[in-house]
Design a protein around this motif. Structure first.
Motif, mmCIF file in Angstrom:
data_model
loop_
_atom_site.group_PDB
_atom_site.id
_atom_site.type_symbol
_atom_site.label_atom_id
_atom_site.label_comp_id
_atom_site.label_asym_id
_atom_site.label_seq_id
_atom_site.Cartn_x
_atom_site.Cartn_y
_atom_site.Cartn_z
ATOM 1 N N UNK A 102 29.800 -1.901 22.996
ATOM 2 C CA UNK A 102 29.470 -1.141 21.787
ATOM 3 C C UNK A 102 28.954 0.244 22.165
ATOM 4 N N UNK A 135 29.686 2.074 24.771
ATOM 5 C CA UNK A 135 30.803 2.948 25.151
ATOM 6 C C UNK A 135 31.556 3.429 23.922
ATOM 7 N N UNK A 136 31.862 2.475 23.008
ATOM 8 C CA UNK A 136 32.629 2.840 21.816
ATOM 9 C C UNK A 136 31.860 3.876 21.000
ATOM 10 N N UNK A 193 31.821 7.322 22.716
ATOM 11 C CA UNK A 193 33.111 7.986 22.578
ATOM 12 C C UNK A 193 33.327 8.511 21.178
ATOM 13 N N UNK A 194 33.057 7.645 20.175
ATOM 14 C CA UNK A 194 33.287 8.057 18.785
ATOM 15 C C UNK A 194 32.397 9.228 18.410
ATOM 16 N N UNK A 236 31.131 11.516 20.374
ATOM 17 C CA UNK A 236 31.619 12.747 21.006
ATOM 18 C C UNK A 236 32.808 13.303 20.215
ATOM 19 N N UNK A 237 33.746 12.417 19.855
ATOM 20 C CA UNK A 237 34.911 12.882 19.091
ATOM 21 C C UNK A 237 34.461 13.467 17.747
ATOM 22 N N UNK A 239 32.800 16.884 18.237
ATOM 23 C CA UNK A 239 33.812 17.904 18.509
ATOM 24 C C UNK A 239 34.557 18.258 17.224
ATOM 25 N N UNK A 240 34.867 17.209 16.438
ATOM 26 C CA UNK A 240 35.594 17.453 15.190
ATOM 27 C C UNK A 240 34.756 18.292 14.239
#
Lengths: 316, 327
Positions: A293, A295-296, A299-300, A302-303, A306-307
């Motif tokens: 969890x 890691x997920x 990652x989410x 960070x995305x 950035x978005x």
């Protein structure tokens, strides 16, 4: 008043600090205020390592599209092994070990630039090929390396004054110096100019090749420094010690408000973004989520960040 | 004789030389593969057999598929740093859900391709750096893989196992598969009209856009194709290894980029070559492990061999093009 506020909010680096603060608040709300100060101390201590390579990566990325140093993780791994071997657990060899790690990083940076220059290949591929080779050297050189850092070095990398890690203070001074170098020196202005338009920079008499060389050498050297400090902080070298710094170094640069298209850099944002990333992990840890969890979520987020920050509009 | 005719005559050998150089450049990937095979044949003649190739090229199929996947994003001037962990996640799905609940497993894999297409849409709409987005996604795929399969294990579905251990007569399966993959990708990207649009979106986006084609659609299709071939790569990998592990694909990210570049692809301008990419993947697969084993070099240096091959081929490419620049 409003105009001043608007001007402040227009600063891209501000958002990374806001993000770090929000994540910290979420974490201490969960613990009911317990460990709030300790969290900041730990975050500062860990953020230092991301900031050091982040600054190197920032200068490289600012050179323009395609410029990125993918060899940092391998570089950090090898330098950590070199530092530990040269220091050999002996306090009197700390300076020599640090110099050796810096030299190792510098050599890698120079090798990177030589590949870019001699083979005229995109820096991504040059640093990628170099990282393959460095990784192998590290595996072969650092196999079964069980040398602990000298006690003096380990204490230094873990030392604190009033809850503020000494390394963090030094790194703040270093980043201040980098910001001045970026905005006020010929070298820094050349990096920005090359990132904005390499042809225009060349025609304007900027020493393009020299500036790029210095930038890659600098980034490599900072990678070497980071390797030595990491080995001191975590009390031992490790082939995988630098692995997380590929994402981290690029992410803090971008989240911190530096343009991936080059030509626009931001030093304070690197600190905010690094604190944000470290505190994010701390928050997820205090929530007690599993590794998967965590890691997920990392990652989410960070995305998402950035978005939200968005790429810049196309110039033409 | 007019001046222009004189100029044309003088230019003729140049054109010919230029053509030769282009052919040389195009043949470079095949030449490096031939060199690696020749070295293996010299070191161990018995490896050059049906059985030997089957063994040596076993893992080349998933690498070739991952390389083709990477090639599609590179054709659009992007880079996918998450393909390795994505292949690992697909492997975990294949070894668990696809065997126990084929419907859910199949739908998950379709969802994976759609997720990639959505990522392409996101990258285009917000004008995001694909490097950072895919680095972030690599954490997501890895996390999902760990959640699905915390410990190495699981088992590939039987149909996948029997498909991957298929032994055609005369020509070893990996070679048949490689030719098939290369042909499908070549016809799709290099010979079809929409393939030209896709490459054009990387080569000259403004021109494609002004000609009335949707850059948004092109980006979504390119990312979707990457997801599709990534899924195929994960399935092929699990069909060979029979069980999965959340970290099983991690090396594929860098291998796939190296394969595309070895095969003559370039980072910008939509210049890629599917056939070259497959050849590049085969070269890397053979040079990394079998060649080193036969040369009695310790496995520590396997990764370095990939780096060295990359550097040597790129150096050869520069030599070929440089002669062109001197004239």
């Amino acid at each position: 008043m409003n105009a001043a506020l608007a001007k402040l909010f227009a600063k891209p680096w501000l958002w990374s600090f806001v993000g770090a603060f929000v994540v910290w608040l979420a974490a201490i709300l969960f613990t009911g205020g317990y460990g709030a100060g300790g969290m900041v101390t730990a975050a500062l201590a860990l953020a230092v390592f991301t900031v050091i390579v982040g600054v190197g990566q920032m200068f490289v990325i600012t050179l323009g599209p395609g410029n990125v140093d993918l060899s940092l993780p391998a570089n950090i791994g090898l330098a950590s092994a070199v530092a530990m071997k040269v220091m050999n657990g002996d306090d009197s060899l700390i300076a020599i070990g640090l110099l050796a790690a810096l030299g190792c990083g510098l050599a890698i940076g120079i090798a990177n630039y030589l590949l870019i220059w001699a083979l005229r290949i995109p820096p991504i591929i040059a640093t990628l090929s170099a990282s393959f080779i460095i990784q192998s050297i590290d595996i072969s050189y650092g196999r079964g390396l069980q040398i602990k850092p000298p006690p003096g070095f380990a204490d230094f990398t873990n030392a604190q004054v009033f809850g503020v890690p000494i390394l963090a203070i030094l790194t703040i001074l270093f980043t201040a110096g980098s910001a001045i170098a970026l905005q006020r020196t010929i070298y820094g202005r050349s990096v920005l100019a090359i990132g904005q338009n390499i042809r225009a920079a060349r025609l304007a008499g900027v020493k393009v090749a020299w500036t790029r060389f210095v930038t890659y050498a600098l980034c490599g050297t900072l990678g070497g420094l980071n390797g030595a400090l990491l080995a001191g902080y975590f009390r031992g070298a490790n082939v995988d010690i630098g692995n997380e710094y590929l994402l981290a170094s690029i992410a803090v640069v971008v989240i911190g408000g530096t343009s991936v298209a080059g030509g626009k850099a931001n030093v304070p944002g690197i600190w905010g973004a690094a604190l944000f990333l470290v505190l994010l992990l701390t928050m997820l840890n205090t929530f007690g989520v599993s590794a998967g969890v965590r890691l997920v979520m990392t990652g989410l987020i960070i995305v998402l960040v950035i978005t939200a920050a968005g790429g810049e509009k196309a110039a033409r | 004789m007019t001046a222009s005719a004189l100029a044309a005559r003088a230019a003729a050998p140049d054109v010919r030389r230029f053509k030769i150089r282009r052919i040389l450049r195009a043949l470079l990937p095949a030449f490096s593969l031939a060199l690696v095979i020749a070295a293996i044949a010299y070191l161990n003649p018995r490896a050059i057999s049906y059985f030997g190739f089957n063994l040596m090229l076993n893992l080349a199929i998933p690498i070739a598929l991952a390389t083709i996947a990477q090639m599609f994003v590179i054709a659009g001037n992007d880079l996918d740093l998450s393909i390795g962990s994505f292949v690992g996640f697909v492997g975990c799905v294949a070894a668990t859900w696809l065997r126990d609940q084929p419907l859910i497993g199949g739908l998950t894999l379709v969802g994976c391709v759609l997720a990639y297409a959505a990522l392409g849409a996101l990258v285009y709409l917000r004008n995001l750096p694909s490097i950072v987005v895919t680095l972030g996604m690599s954490f997501v795929w890895q996390g999902l893989a760990i959640l699905l399969l915390p410990k190495p294990g699981g088992r590939a579905p039987d149909w996948l196992l029997s498909f991957m251990s298929f032994k055609p007569p005369l020509v070893p399966f990996p070679i048949v598969a490689a030719i098939l993959i290369a042909l499908v990708a070549h016809i799709g990207l290099m010979r079809s009209s929409y393939g030209a649009i896709l490459r054009g979106s990387g080569g000259n986006a403004a021109a494609i856009s002004r000609a009335g084609w949707s850059l948004f659609k092109a980006k979504v299709v390119l990312f979707g194709l990457t997801g599709f071939f990534g899924v195929l790569s994960g399935l092929a990998l699990i069909g060979i290894t029979t069980s999965a592990d959340a970290n099983i694909g991690n090396g594929y990210t860098l291998l796939s980029i190296a394969g595309v570049i070895l095969g003559g692809g370039e980072f910008v301008g939509g210049r890629v070559s599917p056939i070259g990419a497959v050849i590049g993947a085969l070269t890397l697969a053979m040079a990394a492990s079998p060649l080193l084993t036969f040369m009695r070099i310790p496995p520590d240096w396997q990764v370095a061999a990939n780096g060295a091959i990359l550097i040597i081929v790129l150096a050869a490419r520069v030599l070929i093009s440089q002669r062109g620049a001197e004239r």
